[in-house]
Design an enzyme around this catalytic site. Structure first.
Site, mmCIF file in Angstrom:
data_model
loop_
_atom_site.group_PDB
_atom_site.id
_atom_site.type_symbol
_atom_site.label_atom_id
_atom_site.label_comp_id
_atom_site.label_asym_id
_atom_site.label_seq_id
_atom_site.Cartn_x
_atom_site.Cartn_y
_atom_site.Cartn_z
ATOM 1 N N ASP A 132 8.061 3.090 -12.992
ATOM 2 C CA ASP A 132 7.444 4.353 -12.553
ATOM 3 C C ASP A 132 5.949 4.420 -12.838
ATOM 4 O O ASP A 132 5.446 5.447 -13.326
ATOM 5 C CB ASP A 132 8.163 5.558 -13.192
ATOM 6 N N LYS B 280 -2.697 -8.856 -6.915
ATOM 7 C CA LYS B 280 -2.996 -9.920 -7.884
ATOM 8 C C LYS B 280 -4.241 -10.664 -7.430
ATOM 9 O O LYS B 280 -4.513 -10.729 -6.223
ATOM 10 C CB LYS B 280 -1.826 -10.918 -7.957
ATOM 11 N N SER C 259 -1.996 -0.317 -18.895
ATOM 12 C CA SER C 259 -3.140 -0.277 -17.975
ATOM 13 C C SER C 259 -3.158 1.062 -17.236
ATOM 14 O O SER C 259 -4.217 1.645 -16.999
ATOM 15 C CB SER C 259 -3.040 -1.403 -16.945
ATOM 16 N N LYS D 43 -2.593 -2.576 -7.906
ATOM 17 C CA LYS D 43 -2.908 -2.958 -9.292
ATOM 18 C C LYS D 43 -2.339 -4.326 -9.597
ATOM 19 O O LYS D 43 -1.220 -4.652 -9.201
ATOM 20 C CB LYS D 43 -2.248 -1.918 -10.220
ATOM 21 N N HIS E 25 0.815 -1.215 0.000
ATOM 22 C CA HIS E 25 0.000 0.000 0.000
ATOM 23 C C HIS E 25 0.847 1.264 0.000
ATOM 24 O O HIS E 25 0.349 2.331 0.332
ATOM 25 C CB HIS E 25 -0.923 0.011 1.226
ATOM 26 N N HIS E 26 2.140 1.133 -0.365
ATOM 27 C CA HIS E 26 2.973 2.348 -0.314
ATOM 28 C C HIS E 26 2.508 3.362 -1.350
ATOM 29 O O HIS E 26 2.783 4.542 -1.241
ATOM 30 C CB HIS E 26 4.463 2.016 -0.497
ATOM 31 N N ARG E 27 1.815 2.867 -2.391
ATOM 32 C CA ARG E 27 1.135 3.760 -3.343
ATOM 33 C C ARG E 27 -0.244 3.170 -3.614
ATOM 34 O O ARG E 27 -0.402 1.944 -3.644
ATOM 35 C CB ARG E 27 1.904 3.841 -4.660
ATOM 36 N N LYS F 171 7.490 -4.420 -10.051
ATOM 37 C CA LYS F 171 7.320 -4.057 -11.460
ATOM 38 C C LYS F 171 6.856 -2.605 -11.596
ATOM 39 O O LYS F 171 7.421 -1.827 -12.354
ATOM 40 C CB LYS F 171 6.281 -5.002 -12.070
HETATM 41 P P1 NAD Z 1 -2.990 -16.542 -21.986
HETATM 42 O O1 NAD Z 1 -3.989 -17.335 -21.231
HETATM 43 O O2 NAD Z 1 -3.473 -15.544 -22.990
HETATM 44 O O3 NAD Z 1 -1.947 -17.488 -22.760
HETATM 45 C C1 NAD Z 1 -1.189 -18.500 -22.179
HETATM 46 C C2 NAD Z 1 -0.877 -19.514 -23.282
HETATM 47 O O4 NAD Z 1 0.058 -20.466 -22.787
HETATM 48 C C3 NAD Z 1 -2.110 -20.293 -23.739
HETATM 49 O O5 NAD Z 1 -2.193 -20.242 -25.156
HETATM 50 C C4 NAD Z 1 -1.853 -21.716 -23.229
HETATM 51 O O6 NAD Z 1 -2.428 -22.702 -24.058
HETATM 52 C C5 NAD Z 1 -0.339 -21.758 -23.257
HETATM 53 N N1 NAD Z 1 0.245 -22.774 -22.374
HETATM 54 C C6 NAD Z 1 -0.165 -23.192 -21.159
HETATM 55 N N2 NAD Z 1 0.677 -24.109 -20.665
HETATM 56 C C7 NAD Z 1 1.643 -24.291 -21.599
HETATM 57 C C8 NAD Z 1 2.809 -25.102 -21.673
HETATM 58 N N3 NAD Z 1 3.152 -25.921 -20.681
HETATM 59 N N4 NAD Z 1 3.599 -25.007 -22.784
HETATM 60 C C9 NAD Z 1 3.265 -24.169 -23.790
HETATM 61 N N5 NAD Z 1 2.183 -23.374 -23.774
HETATM 62 C C10 NAD Z 1 1.383 -23.426 -22.687
HETATM 63 O O7 NAD Z 1 -2.099 -15.858 -20.855
HETATM 64 P P2 NAD Z 1 -1.212 -14.539 -20.977
HETATM 65 O O8 NAD Z 1 -2.042 -13.380 -20.555
HETATM 66 O O9 NAD Z 1 -0.519 -14.536 -22.279
HETATM 67 O O10 NAD Z 1 -0.176 -14.794 -19.788
HETATM 68 C C11 NAD Z 1 0.987 -15.601 -19.959
HETATM 69 C C12 NAD Z 1 1.998 -15.245 -18.883
HETATM 70 O O11 NAD Z 1 2.314 -13.849 -18.982
HETATM 71 C C13 NAD Z 1 1.532 -15.463 -17.446
HETATM 72 O O12 NAD Z 1 2.637 -15.843 -16.660
HETATM 73 C C14 NAD Z 1 1.074 -14.088 -17.024
HETATM 74 O O13 NAD Z 1 1.120 -13.897 -15.620
HETATM 75 C C15 NAD Z 1 2.093 -13.222 -17.731
HETATM 76 N N6 NAD Z 1 1.679 -11.829 -17.938
HETATM 77 C C16 NAD Z 1 0.541 -11.525 -18.624
HETATM 78 C C17 NAD Z 1 0.204 -10.181 -18.815
HETATM 79 C C18 NAD Z 1 -0.997 -9.762 -19.631
HETATM 80 O O14 NAD Z 1 -1.141 -8.555 -19.878
HETATM 81 N N7 NAD Z 1 -1.838 -10.664 -20.082
HETATM 82 C C19 NAD Z 1 1.016 -9.166 -18.276
HETATM 83 C C20 NAD Z 1 2.175 -9.519 -17.597
HETATM 84 C C21 NAD Z 1 2.493 -10.858 -17.434
#
Ligand code: NAD
Length: 471
Positions: A98, A105, A362, A69, A63-65, A93
């Protein structure tokens, strides 16, 4: 989980290691590391003729900011430790790039593929209602976004549920980001995380002296890349790196297995093929080389794990042949595999830097929502007229004519997506420069992850100090 170390503990260990390179008091480090609020929820949802008890979480790490999110994940792997770890990563992150938020989460322990759209909507609306009841959501409190297994559709359901309870709240559209563009979202958000991975990688590859240390030339063009996961983050990273960076995508992994082609894989065509056939296997010109983890072991310049955590572990770390790993997913390398890779000389771009593009855009969406107007709406015409005036003057003074196409380009204001992408690019480049500066200042820090944590910790600590809580 990595060996006996939980995901959250491994994040804490990274922070402790980084803190040892700073003079931040121990008590303050402990406060920064602690999860401030953890909400564990169980609620019933009607499935067919029966009810199912759904397990869900929302964690506000810091909660420092405010607001806090972080995305909401729908996956069977969800548990309290995972959500706490991911919330903590959001804090570091946001500080690194910034973005003025604390980290949070959310997670619902379900496999979305097992439910109908109507059931998913019920689950999402009920989860949102629980967050509202506990004051865990709001434009100034805690603002969710998409993550693994969720997207704009779920964000629209969250917004609608929130507005039903908070009728008349003027900033209610800022209670969630990653919304569809037609529902107060922002252009460029859907591809922001993948685009950010591309900008971060391109910046890293632009430093010839750093690249020489790992046996690479500078620049992305022609570099071989392997991507695991063709979801939101992986597909956009692959697509943009290929189309705008000229990277050569030689391997792709999805749930159904891994494919390889020494000649390169056209990502756009592959995605159309998967949409049609339900699989990447059999894509013309590629070879099926094994299960979903096989591609991780391919010889390549850049490896992008973009699926889930714990993909590179003690079991396969020795066999990884990439020179750079960009952690597009959160936590794809376990804490015990990390030192093995570093010892092999792999340059690891850590998750909380390289996938920060999503939260950055975002933030832009939230700013747009709070300001209740589209970026560029007020100033575009004014700028256009001012720039036209300057060009007319230049023509008059030089006696030369600027052609109409050039004039048009030089005088027009940026569109929303252009402004978003340029803000995103600047954010990723500036953050990388700060990390690199830290590495140059501390000859005893050997890896990008530790340097990035040092940058984040210093910023968060300075917030606490300016609040007067710590000396
Ligand atoms: P998503 O659900 O859109 O896609 C994930 C994909 O990975 C799917 O197509 C799934 O079938 C595939 N998958 C699952 N297990 C697998 C495996 N063992 N081998 C190969 N493919 C596999 O999810 P996303 O939003 O793209 O998120 C992916 C990662 O990125 C997560 O760790 C998430 O926390 C991170 N992330 C997402 C965002 C965002 O804006 N969506 C932002 C930052 C970080």
């Amino acid at each position: 989980m990595s060996g006996h170390i939980s995901f959250f503990k491994s994040v804490e260990n990274y922070v402790d290691k980084a803190a040892s390179f700073t003079d931040i008091p121990r008590g303050l480090v402990e406060q920064i590391k602690a999860c401030n609020l953890v909400l564990q929820i169980r609620f019933p949802v009607r499935v067919g003729n029966d009810y199912e008890v759904i397990e869900a979480y929302r964690v506000q790490h810091s909660h420092h900011r405010l607001p806090t999110k972080g995305g909401i994940r729908y996956a069977e792997s969800v548990d309290q430790d995972e959500v706490m770890a991911l919330a903590a990563l959001m804090t570091y992150k946001c500080a690194l790039v910034d973005v003025p938020f604390g980290g949070a989460k959310g997670g619902i322990k379900i496999n979305p593929a097992k439910y109908t759209v109507e059931q998913l909507q019920n689950i999402t609306r009920r989860y949102t209602t629980e967050l509202i009841k506990k004051n865990f959501i709001g434009p100034g409190i805690d603002v969710p976004a998409p993550d693994y297994g969720t997207g704009p559709r779920e964000m629209a359901w969250i917004l609608d549920t929130y507005q039903a309870f908070r009728h008349g709240e003027i900033d209610s559209i800022g209670c969630v980001t990653g919304k569809p563009v037609t529902q107060n979202g922002i252009r460029g958000r859907a591809e922001a995380t993948g685009r950010g991975v591309f900008y971060g990688l391109r910046e890293c590859l632009s430093h010839a002296e750093d690249m020489a240390k790992i046996g690479l030339t500078k620049g992305m063009a022609g570099k071989t890349m392997v991507v695991q996961g063709l979801g939101n983050v992986g597909s956009n990273t692959a697509l943009i790196s290929q189309q705008e960076g000229d990277a050569k995508i030689i391997g792709i992994a999805e749930r159904e297995g891994s494919i390889y082609s020494a000649n390169g894989i056209n990502v756009e065509k592959l995605m159309a093929f998967r949409k049609e056939t339900g699989s990447i296997i059999g894509f013309p010109g590629t070879e099926h080389i094994g299960d979903a983890s096989a591609a991780l072991e391919l010889e390549c310049d850049i490896l992008v794990p973009a699926a889930l955590e714990n993909q590179i572990t003690l079991k396969n770390a020795d066999r990884i042949k990439a020179k750079i790993i960009a952690e597009a997913a959160n936590g794809p390398i376990t804490a015990d595999a990390d030192p093995i890779l570093l010892k092999k000389g792999v340059l690891i771009l850590p998750d909380f830097y390289i996938n920060a593009g999503g939260v950055t855009v975002s933030y832009f969406e939230w700013l747009k929502n709070l300001s209740h107007h589209r970026f560029g709406r007020l100033e575009n015409r004014f700028q256009n007229e001012a720039f036209t005036g300057i060009l007319n003057k230049v023509e008059e003074m030089t006696g030369k004519t600027i052609n109409a196409r050039e004039k048009d380009f030089l005088t027009r204001g940026g569109t929303e997506v252009e402004l978003v992408n340029s803000g995103l690019q600047d954010t990723m480049v500036v953050a990388y420069q700060q990390i690199r500066e830290t590495l140059l200042q501390h000859s005893d820090i050997q890896d990008v992850r530790t340097a990035a944590f040092v940058c984040s910790l210093k910023k968060i600590a300075s917030d606490y100090v300016s609040m007067g809580i710590f000396p």
